[in-house]
Design a protein around this motif. Structure first.
Motif, mmCIF file in Angstrom:
data_model
loop_
_atom_site.group_PDB
_atom_site.id
_atom_site.type_symbol
_atom_site.label_atom_id
_atom_site.label_comp_id
_atom_site.label_asym_id
_atom_site.label_seq_id
_atom_site.Cartn_x
_atom_site.Cartn_y
_atom_site.Cartn_z
ATOM 1 N N GLU A 155 -12.048 -2.338 -7.504
ATOM 2 C CA GLU A 155 -13.349 -1.806 -7.910
ATOM 3 C C GLU A 155 -14.011 -2.705 -8.951
ATOM 4 O OE1 GLU A 155 -16.746 0.406 -8.489
ATOM 5 O OE2 GLU A 155 -15.326 0.327 -6.822
ATOM 6 N N ALA A 156 -13.251 -3.104 -9.949
ATOM 7 C CA ALA A 156 -13.809 -3.973 -10.989
ATOM 8 C C ALA A 156 -14.254 -5.312 -10.405
ATOM 9 C CB ALA A 156 -12.777 -4.198 -12.095
ATOM 10 N N LEU A 157 -13.475 -5.839 -9.467
ATOM 11 C CA LEU A 157 -13.826 -7.118 -8.849
ATOM 12 C C LEU A 157 -15.084 -6.997 -7.999
ATOM 13 C CD1 LEU A 157 -13.233 -10.079 -8.171
ATOM 14 C CD2 LEU A 157 -11.813 -9.263 -6.282
ATOM 15 N N THR A 158 -15.156 -5.957 -7.167
ATOM 16 C CA THR A 158 -16.332 -5.819 -6.302
ATOM 17 C C THR A 158 -17.591 -5.565 -7.136
ATOM 18 O OG1 THR A 158 -15.824 -3.471 -5.922
ATOM 19 C CG2 THR A 158 -15.052 -5.059 -4.276
ATOM 20 N N ALA A 159 -17.450 -4.890 -8.260
ATOM 21 C CA ALA A 159 -18.596 -4.706 -9.156
ATOM 22 C C ALA A 159 -19.054 -6.056 -9.718
ATOM 23 C CB ALA A 159 -18.235 -3.757 -10.290
ATOM 24 N N GLY A 169 -16.559 -5.208 -0.082
ATOM 25 C CA GLY A 169 -15.578 -4.157 -0.314
ATOM 26 C C GLY A 169 -14.203 -4.676 0.056
ATOM 27 N N VAL A 170 -13.156 -3.944 -0.338
ATOM 28 C CA VAL A 170 -11.778 -4.378 -0.117
ATOM 29 C C VAL A 170 -10.965 -3.253 0.516
ATOM 30 C CG1 VAL A 170 -9.652 -5.209 -1.199
ATOM 31 C CG2 VAL A 170 -11.872 -5.940 -2.105
ATOM 32 N N ILE A 171 -10.260 -3.578 1.597
ATOM 33 C CA ILE A 171 -9.304 -2.650 2.215
ATOM 34 C C ILE A 171 -7.904 -3.070 1.777
ATOM 35 C CG2 ILE A 171 -8.385 -1.722 4.361
ATOM 36 C CD1 ILE A 171 -11.076 -2.532 5.675
#
Length: 412
Positions: A155-159, A169-171
């Motif tokens: 979440e922090a990375l995608t933000a 996004g990441v799965i």
């Protein structure tokens, strides 16, 4: 002119309004393993087919020899979308899922490096861990603790990537599911719409894999389906995305990443897992095939971004508007006698923003667009132009209710 009087013909460009190449189907895979004959660790490379992976030495034999599942995930991706594009980055087996998405990782984490190397064209990532022999997971809240540690990091990375104009996004591979739905972590409480966790597995693959890869989840298949889906489509669309294939030997025995068969989890517990935001496999009574249950992200069900297709639609809209408005940076803005935005400027700028999203409307990826620019903005005082855009998204028929019964007569 170097000719006598007559007719001069000049060829023009752009009249057909042809679209730029669509990159909605581009995905990224970060997976731990060992160097292949044609691919070193920590190198990003694009793949357009399974043959491209084989040319790098990533084959079924590579998986067998190194007791990993790398070729498997790539193969499953292209089986689900032969026309997709997959950016691949191999990392060492010591790299955890958490490290793959840690924005504070020394020298940039693998996902961020892969995004940058792709030029920003990756729309969604999958991360997979192949730990070395002897690895023993610590089970926390029903999963390998590394999985849950990766969720807030993703979440922090995608933000951060969103702020850098790389919306994605990441799965996350939901390794080692314990099989206990009641004690499983409620992913909906983690407030991480940039992350999803998949715990679906092909038991034939799991039983063939060397320990600890038997605890795997099939991220390659989910990435492939998401690549084949249009941005507004749910990966669990039954009519379109059957992942079972006898010809490919895929999901003849579907199950969970801890090795349990689908039938080992009751319908009530499956509902619990679904309510908690897990992506897993399911079947339908009297209907053939195997399907993903839904497209959950790890955030509250009330969030605008509770499902991956909602995230993907918004991200596509963001990219489209950004591309249309970047050329207007530092451009002049016409104002009226009061110093406010001139109506002609507002009309023109509104049209630019609307046109940026028009193709999504035409393609029925969204249902409507509203652009509003406050005419009372004092652009001379602030140098800031604010534009509000609202997108009306399509719905998804997650539940279909039918009332059926007898009647004494049918109206003509």
């Amino acid at each position: 002119m170097n000719e006598l009087n007559g007719v001069t013909v000049t060829k023009q460009e752009g009249g057909l309004n042809r679209l730029q190449k669509n990159t909605d189907n581009v995905r990224g895979l970060v997976v731990s393993g060992v160097a292949a004959t044609g691919l070193a660790l920590d190198v990003s490379t694009p793949l357009n087919s399974i043959d491209a992976a084989k040319a790098l030495g990533i084959t079924k034999q590579y998986d067998t020899d190194n007791a990993v599942l790398v070729y498997h995930h790539i193969l499953r991706f292209f089986q689900k979308n032969p026309f997709g594009k997959l950016w691949l980055r191999l990392v060492a087996q010591t790299v955890s899922l958490e490290d793959m998405v840690d924005k504070d990782f020394v020298g940039l984490c693998a996902v961020e490096k892969l995004m940058i190397d792709s030029g920003g064209e990756i729309k969604r990532f999958g991360i997979v861990r192949n730990p070395a022999s002897g690895y023993t997971p610590t089970i926390t809240d029903g999963l390998d603790s590394d999985v849950l540690a990766a969720v807030p990091k993703a979440e922090a990375l995608t933000a951060k990537l969103f702020g850098d104009h790389y919306p994605t996004g990441v799965i996350i591979e939901g390794r080692s599911f314990s099989g206990n739905a009641a004690s499983a972590k409620d992913l909906r409480t983690m407030q991480s719409p940039g992350a999803s966790v998949c715990i679906g597995a092909d038991l034939d693959v799991a039983e063939d894999a060397a320990n600890p890869q038997a605890a795997y989840a099939d991220i390659g298949t989910l990435l492939g389906v998401s690549s084949a889906a249009r941005v507004h489509e749910n990966v669990g669309w039954v009519e379109k995305f059957n992942i079972q294939s006898a010809a490919d030997g895929a999901f003849v025995r579907p199950g969970y990443s801890g090795g349990l068969a689908l039938s080992a989890i009751s319908a009530a517990d499956q509902k619990t897992l679904n309510d908690k935001g897990y992506i897993f496999l399911r079947t339908f009574v009297g209907y053939p095939g195997v399907y993903f249950n839904d497209s959950h992200t790890c955030t509250d069900i009330s969030s605008d971004y509770a499902y991956t297709e909602d995230v993907d639609v918004l991200h596509k809209a963001v990219r489209s508007v950004y591309a249309a408005l970047v050329p207007k940076t530092n451009s002049p803005v016409k104002v009226d006698s009061d110093g406010k935005l001139h109506p002609s400027f507002i009309a023109n700028f509104t049209a630019i923003a609307e046109n940026a999203l028009n193709q999504m409307l035409v393609s029925e990826e969204i249902s409507g667009v509203e652009v509003w620019i406050d005419p009372d903005q004092d652009i001379n005082a602030t140098g800031i132009l604010l534009v509000r855009i609202r997108v009306l998204k399509n719905g998804t028929a997650r539940w279909i209710g039918v009332n059926i019964g007898f009647t004494a007569k049918i109206a003509a």
